[in-house]
Enzyme design. Structure first.
Site, PDB file in Angstrom:
ATOM      1  N   GLY A 109       4.561   0.151  -5.041  1.00 20.88           N
ATOM      2  CA  GLY A 109       4.004   1.715  -4.959  1.00 20.88           C
ATOM      3  C   GLY A 109       5.443   2.397  -5.160  1.00 20.88           C
ATOM      4  CG  ASP A 150      -4.820  -9.045  -3.468  1.00 20.00           C
ATOM      5  OD1 ASP A 150      -4.540  -9.718  -2.434  1.00 20.00           O
ATOM      6  OD2 ASP A 150      -5.692  -8.287  -4.020  1.00 20.00           O
ATOM      7  CB  THR A 180      -1.205   3.256   2.988  1.00 18.02           C
ATOM      8  OG1 THR A 180      -1.574   4.333   1.737  1.00 18.02           O
ATOM      9  CG2 THR A 180      -0.535   2.283   2.428  1.00 18.02           C
ATOM     10  CE1 TYR A 222      -0.876   1.662   6.948  1.00 17.12           C
ATOM     11  CE2 TYR A 222      -1.332   3.829   8.383  1.00 17.12           C
ATOM     12  CZ  TYR A 222      -0.570   2.933   7.452  1.00 17.12           C
ATOM     13  OH  TYR A 222       0.525   2.988   6.544  1.00 17.12           O
TER      14      TYR A 222
END
Ligand SMILES: NC(=O)c1ccc[n+]([C@@H]2O[C@H](COP(=O)([O-])OP(=O)(O)OC[C@H]3O[C@@H](n4cnc5c(N)ncnc54)[C@H](O)[C@@H]3O)[C@@H](O)[C@H]2O)c1
Length: 367
Positions: free
Chosen positions: A24, A71, A97, A195
């Site tokens: 990421g 995962d 996110t 979140y």
């Protein structure tokens, strides 16, 4: 003397670092620093389609990083990874996110962020592969609206979540009160988004487990990270990249609320150095560490900077709002300086230039 011996003698680390979510935004930016300091870097990443639509290895990921597609919520993935490597340090970045998205997809956020963390911890013990340290990138979202002060003596209070009723009346701020900087040492967490609540749960679960089993937990609470490498296609994150794309297309940037929302935009280069420092610091100590830019801006100021850079029309206030957004957020970075020897280096103006210049080199940029 070998490179890794030289590094160890200069206080840096050898050994293996495992990075979840390593493909990421933050993982890619941190990868060259980690590859320099560790003998082996293994990234585990599910290649989430919202972030990686073509599921190909990101071009910016350091070539020395071994990428395992998997995962973190899967025990089988963990058993496979840990049969091949016993990490000395783990950097846990993998997460869902989307602040706004988390309200309607709470289970998905809880599964990745909370269960992903517990599966990781169970797997370390099941495979007899306990790392020395786990670094967690948490978020300023754990603070919610944070602490405000009121009155002549500046008494601190926690206003809690702004209600829909207040927001619909355009009552953006808490009356007769001023927001305070967010600091783990003085501000109680009080998330106002799902979140944020999952990030706080991650922190608490990891810290309780780590201290019980003799692992060092290092929790970084990041403010808004932006800069080269950030997603230009994920509609749920990245306000700075969206602002750039709008201004680049000659559009006026729309500002939510009255444009006076305050944020602490911290450049990815500074964040990568902070994550790296958290992985190698000798004694980062216990307790979360706030990571920000050392300055804070209104959204209007950030948008004006971007509009000026592109020669776009002035931004405009829409009065719209989003549930779960907080009014003001910025970090006190003094603790980071003491714990990690880290200080932010980039101003917003420098960061915007770097982001905008990078965007120009990206193929097929659309709004
Ligand atoms: N970017 C920010 O502004 C910011 C601010 C505060 C905190 N953080 C935290 O930093 C971390 C990294 O953020 P980022 O900006 O790099 O996000 P990102 O979305 O760019 O990267 C996250 C990576 O995790 C992977 N991932 C998602 N779910 C996964 C799963 N279940 N298993 C394995 N991999 C999975 C994705 O494919 C992606 O590559 C997150 O924990 C986030 O909460 C980011």
């Amino acid at each position: 003397m070998t490179t890794s011996q030289a590094r160890r003698e200069s206080g840096e680390r050898g050994g293996t670092v495992l990075v979840t979510g390593g493909a990421g935004f933050i993982g890619v930016a941190t990868s060259p620093l980690l590859a320099h300091s560790f003998d082996r870097v293994v990234a585990v990443d599910s290649m989430h389609p919202q972030i990686h639509p073509s599921a190909v290895r990101p071009a910016g990921l350091d070539e020395r990083v071994e990428l395992v597609v998997g995962d973190v919520t899967s025990p089988q993935v963990w058993d496979g990874v840990l049969s091949d490597c016993h990490p000395d340090v783990v950097i846990h970045l993998a997460a869902e996110t989307g602040t706004g998205q988390s309200l309607t997809e709470a289970t998905r956020h809880a599964a990745a962020n909370v269960v992903g963390t517990t599966q990781m911890m169970d797997a370390f013990l099941r495979n007899d592969a306990k790392p020395r340290r786990v670094v967690l990138t948490s978020s300023r979202a754990v603070y919610g609206e944070g602490a405000w002060s009121r009155g002549a003596d500046g008494a601190t209070f926690y206003p809690g979540q702004r209600t829909n009723e207040l927001l619909e009346r355009s009552q953006w701020d808490f009356p007769d009160a001023a927001p305070c900087a967010m600091s783990a040492e003085t501000t109680h967490p009080a998330p106002v988004s799902v979140y944020g609540a999952t990030k706080l749960a991650q922190e608490n679960i990891l810290t309780a487990w780590a201290q019980s089993v003799g692992v060092e937990p290092v929790v970084l609470r990041l403010q808004n990270v932006y800069g080269p490498g950030q997603s230009l296609i994920n509609p749920y994150t990245g306000i700075m990249s969206l602002f750039c794309r709008l201004a680049r297309a000659g559009r006026s940037i729309p500002l939510y609320e009255d444009g006076q929302v305050r944020r602490d935009f911290v450049l990815i280069d500074d964040v990568a150095r902070a994550v790296h420092a958290a992985a190698i610091a000798a004694k980062p100590g216990v307790g979360p560490i706030d990571i920000g830019s050392g300055e804070h801006q209104t959204i209007a100021t950030a948008a004006e900077l971007i509009a000026a850079f592109y020669g776009a029309p002035a931004p405009h206030v829409t009065g719209q709002f989003r549930q779960g957004d907080v009014r003001h957020a910025w970090a006190d970075v003094e603790h980071a300086r003491a714990a990690l020897g880290w200080v932010p280096e980039f101003s917003l103006a420098d960061g915007v230039k770097r982001l905008a210049t990078w965007i120009e080199d990206q193929p097929g940029v659309e709004i």
